[in-house]
Design a protein around this motif. Structure first.
Motif, PDB file in Angstrom:
ATOM      1  N   SER A 199      -4.864  -4.535  -0.965  1.00 21.81           N
ATOM      2  CA  SER A 199      -4.316  -3.919   0.283  1.00 21.81           C
ATOM      3  C   SER A 199      -5.368  -3.270   0.992  1.00 21.81           C
ATOM      4  O   SER A 199      -5.387  -3.113   2.158  1.00 21.81           O
ATOM      5  N   ALA A 200      -6.278  -2.626   0.371  1.00 22.72           N
ATOM      6  CA  ALA A 200      -7.138  -1.801   1.307  1.00 22.72           C
ATOM      7  C   ALA A 200      -7.948  -2.806   2.101  1.00 22.72           C
ATOM      8  O   ALA A 200      -8.299  -2.201   3.022  1.00 22.72           O
TER       9      ALA A 200
ATOM     10  N   HIS B 212      -6.096  -3.386   5.064  1.00 20.15           N
ATOM     11  CA  HIS B 212      -6.048  -2.369   6.384  1.00 20.15           C
ATOM     12  C   HIS B 212      -7.102  -2.769   7.475  1.00 20.15           C
ATOM     13  O   HIS B 212      -6.864  -2.685   8.689  1.00 20.15           O
TER      14      HIS B 212
ATOM     15  N   ALA C  92       0.920  -1.129  -0.034  1.00 22.18           N
ATOM     16  CA  ALA C  92       0.041   0.121   0.065  1.00 22.18           C
ATOM     17  C   ALA C  92       0.835   1.257  -0.155  1.00 22.18           C
ATOM     18  O   ALA C  92       2.239   1.243  -0.025  1.00 22.18           O
ATOM     19  N   HIS C  93       0.237   2.383  -0.088  1.00 21.63           N
ATOM     20  CA  HIS C  93       1.058   3.750   0.215  1.00 21.63           C
ATOM     21  C   HIS C  93       0.842   4.276   1.466  1.00 21.63           C
ATOM     22  O   HIS C  93      -0.338   3.945   2.121  1.00 21.63           O
ATOM     23  N   PHE C  94       1.713   5.101   1.848  1.00 18.11           N
ATOM     24  CA  PHE C  94       1.477   5.577   3.179  1.00 18.11           C
ATOM     25  C   PHE C  94       0.413   6.653   3.288  1.00 18.11           C
ATOM     26  O   PHE C  94       0.413   7.607   2.491  1.00 18.11           O
ATOM     27  N   ASP C  95      -0.717   6.446   4.174  1.00 18.28           N
ATOM     28  CA  ASP C  95      -1.841   7.165   4.239  1.00 18.28           C
ATOM     29  C   ASP C  95      -2.284   7.508   5.517  1.00 18.28           C
ATOM     30  O   ASP C  95      -3.053   6.408   6.151  1.00 18.28           O
ATOM     31  N   PRO C  96      -1.722   8.419   6.329  1.00 16.99           N
ATOM     32  CA  PRO C  96      -2.088   8.508   7.872  1.00 16.99           C
ATOM     33  C   PRO C  96      -3.658   8.955   7.856  1.00 16.99           C
ATOM     34  O   PRO C  96      -4.239   8.666   9.005  1.00 16.99           O
ATOM     35  N   SER C  97      -4.535   9.367   6.941  1.00 17.14           N
ATOM     36  CA  SER C  97      -5.844   9.371   7.063  1.00 17.14           C
ATOM     37  C   SER C  97      -6.513   8.112   7.492  1.00 17.14           C
ATOM     38  O   SER C  97      -7.604   8.152   7.939  1.00 17.14           O
ATOM     39  N   LYS C  98      -5.898   7.123   7.109  1.00 18.14           N
ATOM     40  CA  LYS C  98      -6.397   5.640   7.544  1.00 18.14           C
ATOM     41  C   LYS C  98      -6.188   5.379   8.935  1.00 18.14           C
ATOM     42  O   LYS C  98      -6.746   4.360   9.412  1.00 18.14           O
TER      43      LYS C  98
END
Length: 294
Positions: A265-266, A269, A205-211
């Protein structure tokens, strides 16, 4: 409207300088916090300093600072003596060098601050320094005095402004060898490594702190809300631990076939957060034991 500046001074690169302001980049204002209270009266408790030997309460004018030379033996340091060694702030962030960002060990990173120009007159010089750093793809190392202590700060472009992160000194880091030396080096088959690699690939995945979801904080807020409205707190049933012992190879294969493999990958999470969900349930157990204090 921007909050009140934490620090004001000058950003200096050789003979180029401009007025800047610093703002803390992090906040704990939204964290749920508890106070100690008297269960009988509901009033908040306040702490008192007590002599460790006599048990007497020590008044504020009797408090001092001391450094422990050996067990129970202290040398007292007077306030004026501390002032003699404190560094006088010159309110200057003096850039001393530029280093490749990938050379900065992540363990040294401490507190982040936003750096912005202070006033319209500072914008041109600020932009020159910021854009030159963008072109060079390097991080500036500078010295700054905050709260009477000298810090090394790593500065890098961030959007229209700069991000300054204070760095820890080497003496503040523990040597990893004392924690890793006892780790054995078992013989692992190539098949195991490749299976683990496939699992990693399915969770890419990509780094996404909103998750990022702080389920512990969510559980605390829900607990406080239920208690405040007079509702009872139901304790979750204790979780059963799996008793079957699965070999490492079997666990890898099962992960690839079921829980870990074959999904984007979604979804991964969502699966990852179940561990945090279990942690959130523990909140109910631990906070229930102290529910009157909350």
């Amino acid at each position: 409207m921007a909050p009140r500046a934490y620090w004001k001074g000058t950003l200096k690169l050789s003979l180029v300088s401009c007025p800047v302001v610093l703002y803390p980049a992090t906040t704990a204002a939204e964290k749920t916090r508890f106070h100690m209270i008297n269960r009988e009266t509901g009033n908040r408790l306040k702490q008192q300093m007590v002599d460790s030997e006599t048990g007497d309460v020590v008044e504020s004018d009797q408090k001092g600072r001391g450094y422990e030379l050996r067990k129970g033996k202290y040398v007292e340091i007077e306030p004026e003596e501390l002032e003699a060694v404190q560094i006088e702030s010159n309110h200057t962030i003096d850039i001393e060098s530029f280093v490749p960002s990938d050379e900065i060990d992540q363990r040294y990173l401490d507190h982040p601050y936003y750096i912005a120009p202070d006033g319209k007159a500072a914008i041109d010089a600020f932009a020159v320094i910021r854009d030159a750093m963008k072109d060079q793809e390097r991080v500036a190392l500078a010295k700054i005095v905050l709260t009477n202590r000298e810090h090394v700060m790593a500065i890098e472009p961030l959007g229209k402004g700069l991000l300054g992160t204070t760095l820890r000194y080497p003496y503040e880091l523990r040597d990893e060898d004392q924690f890793f030396d006892d780790i054995k080096s078992p013989k692992i088959t190539r098949d195991m490594v490749e299976l683990a690699g496939h699992i990693l690939h399915t969770k890419a995945a990509h780094f996404d702190p909103s998750k990022f979801k702080d389920q512990y904080e969510t559980a605390l807020k829900a607990l406080v809300k239920r208690k405040a409205s007079g509702k009872t707190i139901e304790l979750p049933e204790p979780e059963e631990r799996p008793s079957n012992v699965v070999s490492l190879m079997d666990a890898l294969k099962q992960s690839l076939r079921g829980r870990g493999g074959g999904r984007p990958s979604a979804k991964s999470h969502g699966r990852r957060t179940t561990g945090r969900g279990r942690a959130a349930k523990k909140v109910h157990r631990s906070t229930a034991r102290q529910r009157k204090a909350g």
